[in-house]
Enzyme design. Structure first.
Site, short mmCIF file in Angstrom:
data_model
loop_
_atom_site.label_atom_id
_atom_site.label_comp_id
_atom_site.label_asym_id
_atom_site.label_seq_id
_atom_site.Cartn_x
_atom_site.Cartn_y
_atom_site.Cartn_z
NE ARG A 186 3.77 -5.72 -0.35
CZ ARG A 186 3.47 -6.38 -1.24
NH1 ARG A 186 3.80 -4.50 -2.10
NH2 ARG A 186 4.52 -7.07 -2.13
CG HIS A 246 -3.42 -9.01 2.06
ND1 HIS A 246 -3.72 -10.31 1.65
CD2 HIS A 246 -2.23 -8.84 1.93
CE1 HIS A 246 -2.39 -10.77 1.30
NE2 HIS A 246 -1.73 -9.33 1.72
CG ASN A 277 10.37 -6.74 -1.04
OD1 ASN A 277 9.71 -7.06 -0.26
ND2 ASN A 277 11.89 -7.12 -0.33
CG HIS A 287 7.16 -7.21 2.52
ND1 HIS A 287 7.65 -7.51 0.74
CD2 HIS A 287 6.31 -7.28 2.45
CE1 HIS A 287 6.34 -8.04 0.27
NE2 HIS A 287 5.54 -8.34 1.12
#
Length: 324
Positions: free
Chosen positions: A66, A193, A95, A70
């Site tokens: 992830r 995911h 975050n 980000h």
């Protein structure tokens, strides 16, 4: 806090990034085996460090995958998400549950011990995402290197640029397109995911007072909805409660995320919409094939890893702060 000149420069770079239509045009100097001469053991040293750390807590592996997303979606893949400070990206609400920073620290320390000042923090993030996928029984891919590290990190920019879990397909397509990534790549990258967890506040609107006609989102499996309501009661839910995003094989990097979508078990609106929308439904169905997902995920990660890359600039000696 960044000074006004730095802020202006950052927003100019971000604007240029948003107006590009092809992620591959951002950079021409990323290469496979980038460190084969300057630091031949870089990838093996980083992988050893990542494996050692995530074996202590496998949840960190999902966090590292992830983390690259980000990082790359906010001003490009430049490790700005790692910078400490009162108003940096890692302090942004979006975050707040991001994890794995300590793993990057360990990997950086290990590679600095063999090749001081050579391997960028941005490249370490990319290698760590690949290595984390492998540790979760996924398939790896060749990671390109050559990124330099950014010097500016602003919380509000992260809030503005990262697509929230409430996005629908149109919003997702637009967000990814602004980074030169296709609709297909968006659906493929959403497959990350298959590991990791969500939190009640990110999907609570699907459970209660959804619309005039439906108290609960009708695209949410009723059995799953009932369980989520137990885990996330209205008004009194705990934002630290962790809910698996893939309820079929949580902790295994596989194609069951897409199987779950066909059963309407997508946790977030941004997940389930991929199956409900005719523009992406066929893509979801094609990725149920384990072999197809394994192959396409690596390709999509390589494409995302080229977004907004800086090939000139510093290699931070400490990933948490700019060089003196």
């Amino acid at each position: 806090m960044a000074n006004p000149k730095s802020l202006l420069l950052y927003f100019i770079v971000t604007l240029l990034l948003r107006t590009s239509v092809d992620a591959q045009n951002y950079v021409t100097e990323l290469q496979d085996n980038f460190y084969h001469s300057s630091c031949p053991d870089a990838e093996s040293v980083i992988q050893k460090a990542v494996f050692s750390e995530v074996d202590k807590n496998l949840k960190l592996a999902a966090g590292l995958i992830r983390m690259q997303f980000h990082d790359c979606f906010v001003g490009g893949c430049d490790a700005s998400v790692l910078l400490d400070g009162n108003d940096t990206e890692k302090t942004a609400h979006v975050n707040q549950h991001l994890s794995g920073f300590e793993v990057i620290d360990v990997a950086k320390e290990a590679v600095e011990a063999v090749c001081p000042g050579v391997v960028s923090c941005a490249d370490i993030i990319a290698f760590a995402a690949r290595d984390s996928t492998i540790r979760l029984n996924g398939t790896g891919w060749a990671v390109q290197g050559g990124r330099k590290d950014g010097c500016i990190s602003i919380a509000n920019v992260a809030e503005d640029e990262l697509p929230p879990p409430t996005f629908n397909v149109s919003q997702l397509i637009d967000s990814f397109a602004r980074r030169g990534l296709s609709k297909e790549q968006m659906v493929i990258l959403s497959g990350s995911h298959t590991v990791g967890v969500g939190h009640c506040d990110k999907f609570i609107e699907r459970l209660y007072n959804f619309s005039e006609n439906h108290s609960t989102d009708p695209s949410l499996n009723s059995t799953l909805a009932a369980q989520l309501k137990k885990d996330c009661p209205p008004r009194t839910f705990n934002t630290t409660v962790e809910i698996f995003m893939d309820v079929l094989t949580p902790g295994q990097f596989d194609a069951n995320y897409y199987v779950g979508l066909t059963k309407r078990e997508g946790l977030f609106t941004s997940d389930q919409s991929l199956f409900e929308d005719s523009r992406t439904n066929d893509i979801v169905k094609s990725l149920i094939s384990e072999r197809t997902f394994e192959l396409e995920f690596g390709r999509a990660m390589r494409a995302m890893g080229a977004v907004g890359v800086k090939t000139e600039g510093p290699v931070r000696l400490n990933c948490r702060k700019n060089n003196a």
